[in-house]
Design a protein around this motif. Structure first.
Motif, PDB file in Angstrom:
ATOM      1  N   VAL A   1     101.170  38.793  27.784  1.00  0.00           N
ATOM      2  CA  VAL A   1     102.117  39.522  28.640  1.00  0.00           C
ATOM      3  C   VAL A   1     103.530  39.371  28.090  1.00  0.00           C
ATOM      4  CG1 VAL A   1     103.225  39.569  30.927  1.00  0.00           C
ATOM      5  CG2 VAL A   1     100.731  39.479  30.729  1.00  0.00           C
ATOM      6  N   PHE A   2     103.865  38.158  27.661  1.00  0.00           N
ATOM      7  CA  PHE A   2     105.189  37.971  27.054  1.00  0.00           C
ATOM      8  C   PHE A   2     105.363  38.905  25.865  1.00  0.00           C
ATOM      9  CE2 PHE A   2     107.134  36.097  23.245  1.00  0.00           C
ATOM     10  CZ  PHE A   2     108.458  36.351  23.576  1.00  0.00           C
ATOM     11  N   LEU A   3     104.371  38.931  24.956  1.00  0.00           N
ATOM     12  CA  LEU A   3     104.500  39.756  23.743  1.00  0.00           C
ATOM     13  C   LEU A   3     104.592  41.239  24.102  1.00  0.00           C
ATOM     14  CD1 LEU A   3     102.007  37.867  21.394  1.00  0.00           C
ATOM     15  CD2 LEU A   3     104.507  37.938  21.167  1.00  0.00           C
ATOM     16  N   GLU A   4     103.801  41.674  25.082  1.00  0.00           N
ATOM     17  CA  GLU A   4     103.871  43.077  25.521  1.00  0.00           C
ATOM     18  C   GLU A   4     105.249  43.414  26.064  1.00  0.00           C
ATOM     19  OE1 GLU A   4     100.751  43.750  28.419  1.00  0.00           O
ATOM     20  OE2 GLU A   4      99.225  43.218  26.908  1.00  0.00           O
ATOM     21  N   LYS A   5     105.791  42.519  26.886  1.00  0.00           N
ATOM     22  CA  LYS A   5     107.115  42.764  27.476  1.00  0.00           C
ATOM     23  C   LYS A   5     108.209  42.741  26.413  1.00  0.00           C
ATOM     24  CE  LYS A   5     106.389  41.458  32.259  1.00  0.00           C
ATOM     25  NZ  LYS A   5     106.606  40.506  33.343  1.00  0.00           N
ATOM     26  N   PHE A   6     108.063  41.842  25.445  1.00  0.00           N
ATOM     27  CA  PHE A   6     109.058  41.744  24.370  1.00  0.00           C
ATOM     28  C   PHE A   6     109.059  43.037  23.549  1.00  0.00           C
ATOM     29  CE2 PHE A   6     110.653  40.391  20.204  1.00  0.00           C
ATOM     30  CZ  PHE A   6     111.794  39.683  20.569  1.00  0.00           C
ATOM     31  N   VAL A   7     107.866  43.517  23.197  1.00  0.00           N
ATOM     32  CA  VAL A   7     107.754  44.755  22.414  1.00  0.00           C
ATOM     33  C   VAL A   7     108.305  45.932  23.223  1.00  0.00           C
ATOM     34  CG1 VAL A   7     106.120  46.417  21.424  1.00  0.00           C
ATOM     35  CG2 VAL A   7     105.817  43.966  20.978  1.00  0.00           C
ATOM     36  N   ALA A   8     107.937  46.020  24.499  1.00  0.00           N
ATOM     37  CA  ALA A   8     108.401  47.139  25.332  1.00  0.00           C
ATOM     38  C   ALA A   8     109.920  47.123  25.469  1.00  0.00           C
ATOM     39  CB  ALA A   8     107.741  47.074  26.711  1.00  0.00           C
ATOM     40  N   SER A   9     110.473  45.938  25.604  1.00  0.00           N
ATOM     41  CA  SER A   9     111.921  45.815  25.742  1.00  0.00           C
ATOM     42  C   SER A   9     112.619  46.263  24.452  1.00  0.00           C
ATOM     43  CB  SER A   9     112.255  44.357  26.073  1.00  0.00           C
ATOM     44  OG  SER A   9     113.572  44.239  26.535  1.00  0.00           O
ATOM     45  N   ALA A  10     112.084  45.857  23.310  1.00  0.00           N
ATOM     46  CA  ALA A  10     112.683  46.225  22.017  1.00  0.00           C
ATOM     47  C   ALA A  10     112.541  47.725  21.748  1.00  0.00           C
ATOM     48  CB  ALA A  10     112.033  45.410  20.892  1.00  0.00           C
ATOM     49  N   VAL A  11     111.386  48.274  22.099  1.00  0.00           N
ATOM     50  CA  VAL A  11     111.180  49.715  21.896  1.00  0.00           C
ATOM     51  C   VAL A  11     112.113  50.510  22.807  1.00  0.00           C
ATOM     52  CG1 VAL A  11     109.498  51.592  22.181  1.00  0.00           C
ATOM     53  CG2 VAL A  11     108.809  49.453  21.062  1.00  0.00           C
ATOM     54  N   GLY A  12     112.355  50.000  23.999  1.00  0.00           N
ATOM     55  CA  GLY A  12     113.197  50.694  24.974  1.00  0.00           C
ATOM     56  C   GLY A  12     114.685  50.395  24.849  1.00  0.00           C
ATOM     57  N   ASN A  13     115.059  49.579  23.881  1.00  0.00           N
ATOM     58  CA  ASN A  13     116.477  49.212  23.696  1.00  0.00           C
ATOM     59  C   ASN A  13     117.173  50.396  23.025  1.00  0.00           C
ATOM     60  OD1 ASN A  13     118.903  47.905  23.350  1.00  0.00           O
ATOM     61  ND2 ASN A  13     118.023  46.097  22.345  1.00  0.00           N
ATOM     62  N   PHE A  14     117.887  51.208  23.825  1.00  0.00           N
ATOM     63  CA  PHE A  14     118.396  52.490  23.335  1.00  0.00           C
ATOM     64  C   PHE A  14     119.500  52.306  22.300  1.00  0.00           C
ATOM     65  CE2 PHE A  14     120.877  56.395  23.498  1.00  0.00           C
ATOM     66  CZ  PHE A  14     119.876  57.343  23.385  1.00  0.00           C
ATOM     67  N   GLY A  15     119.347  52.974  21.173  1.00  0.00           N
ATOM     68  CA  GLY A  15     120.375  52.918  20.138  1.00  0.00           C
ATOM     69  C   GLY A  15     120.273  51.641  19.320  1.00  0.00           C
ATOM     70  N   SER A  16     121.419  51.132  18.847  1.00  0.00           N
ATOM     71  CA  SER A  16     121.454  49.950  17.996  1.00  0.00           C
ATOM     72  C   SER A  16     121.636  48.698  18.837  1.00  0.00           C
ATOM     73  CB  SER A  16     122.617  50.042  17.000  1.00  0.00           C
ATOM     74  OG  SER A  16     122.403  51.111  16.113  1.00  0.00           O
ATOM     75  N   GLY A  17     120.883  47.650  18.517  1.00  0.00           N
ATOM     76  CA  GLY A  17     121.051  46.420  19.282  1.00  0.00           C
ATOM     77  C   GLY A  17     120.043  45.368  18.889  1.00  0.00           C
ATOM     78  N   TRP A  18     119.849  44.453  19.799  1.00  0.00           N
ATOM     79  CA  TRP A  18     119.005  43.273  19.575  1.00  0.00           C
ATOM     80  C   TRP A  18     118.201  42.990  20.833  1.00  0.00           C
ATOM     81  CZ3 TRP A  18     119.616  40.826  14.787  1.00  0.00           C
ATOM     82  CH2 TRP A  18     120.712  41.262  14.027  1.00  0.00           C
ATOM     83  N   THR A  19     116.957  42.559  20.657  1.00  0.00           N
ATOM     84  CA  THR A  19     116.146  42.113  21.789  1.00  0.00           C
ATOM     85  C   THR A  19     115.881  40.625  21.592  1.00  0.00           C
ATOM     86  OG1 THR A  19     115.227  44.287  22.181  1.00  0.00           O
ATOM     87  CG2 THR A  19     113.909  42.402  22.959  1.00  0.00           C
ATOM     88  N   TRP A  20     116.079  39.871  22.659  1.00  0.00           N
ATOM     89  CA  TRP A  20     116.087  38.408  22.574  1.00  0.00           C
ATOM     90  C   TRP A  20     115.105  37.776  23.555  1.00  0.00           C
ATOM     91  CZ3 TRP A  20     120.173  36.351  19.476  1.00  0.00           C
ATOM     92  CH2 TRP A  20     121.196  37.264  19.138  1.00  0.00           C
ATOM     93  N   LEU A  21     114.553  36.634  23.179  1.00  0.00           N
ATOM     94  CA  LEU A  21     114.003  35.676  24.133  1.00  0.00           C
ATOM     95  C   LEU A  21     115.076  34.606  24.270  1.00  0.00           C
ATOM     96  CD1 LEU A  21     111.658  34.414  25.830  1.00  0.00           C
ATOM     97  CD2 LEU A  21     111.002  33.188  23.727  1.00  0.00           C
ATOM     98  N   VAL A  22     115.487  34.337  25.513  1.00  0.00           N
ATOM     99  CA  VAL A  22     116.562  33.362  25.732  1.00  0.00           C
ATOM    100  C   VAL A  22     116.137  32.339  26.768  1.00  0.00           C
ATOM    101  CG1 VAL A  22     118.389  35.043  25.217  1.00  0.00           C
ATOM    102  CG2 VAL A  22     117.650  34.708  27.601  1.00  0.00           C
TER     103      VAL A  22
END
Ligand code: MN
Length: 195
Positions: free
Chosen positions: A107-128
């Motif tokens: 579930v973590f990996l699915e959410k991480f991928v979905a968050s990164a795919v949905g990060n509009f434009g240029s940026g970074w997706t993080w686990l914090v």
């Protein structure tokens, strides 16, 4: 403080072949990151940050051109350190922590991928790490979770320059492949440091 220097990649530029090509790593490290390092050194001359560390520039400047370049130095070095030439098992201690926070590792990996795919434009997706818990957060452009008191454990660069030569518009394929090349030992080490 001496000039901020360009840290070498922690592996050969061919080490991630099949995930990221030598050409991508050469442009990403030797051109993109090198330019952020050079520009940070140039912009901080004559400012209150001339002798400060990258971390101090990020948390104190907080915005503007110097912040953007310094944060991109931090973000890229962190990202390159998050990658591993070999597929690593997630250490038991870290997988237990992910289960506590997200239910299951999958579930973590699915959410991480979905968050990164949905990060509009240029940026970074993080686990914090935020307080006692773990969170997935997106930042735009040169954003960094340290601005919000959150401690970075893992990041994926979703600027197009990170993947376009190898994946073109297929960001999801890049992020899924990223998940198979994470240096989980580094993530766990960051978690220990954050405690
Ligand atoms: Mn990048």
């Amino acid at each position: 403080m001496p000039l901020i220097s360009l840290s070498p990649l922690p592996y050969e530029k061919t080490a991630l072949n099949g995930f990221l090509s030598e050409q991508t790593l050469t442009f990403h490290h030797d051109k993109h990151l090198a330019t952020y390092v050079e520009t940070t050194n140039k912009l901080r001359v004559g400012t209150a940050f001339e002798h400060e560390s990258i971390y101090n520039i990020i948390v104190n400047a907080r915005e503007g051109a110097l912040y953007n370049n310094a944060a991109q130095v931090f973000n890229h070095e962190f990202y390159f350190n998050c990658l591993s030439a070999t597929t690593q098992e997630i250490p038991e201690e870290l997988s237990e922590c992910l289960k506590t926070n997200f239910g299951t590792v999958e579930v973590f990996l699915e959410k991480f991928v979905a968050s990164a795919v949905g990060n509009f434009g240029s940026g970074w997706t993080w686990l914090v790490k935020n307080g006692d818990g773990l969170e997935i957060v997106n930042t735009q452009n040169a954003g960094n979770p340290l601005l919000y008191g959150k401690i970075p454990l893992l990041t994926v660069d979703v600027w197009e320059h990170a993947y376009y030569l190898d994946y073109q518009n297929r960001r999801a394929d890049y992020v899924k492949a990223f998940c198979n090349h994470v240096n989980w030992a580094h993530v766990l080490a960051c978690l220990h440091e954050a405690k």
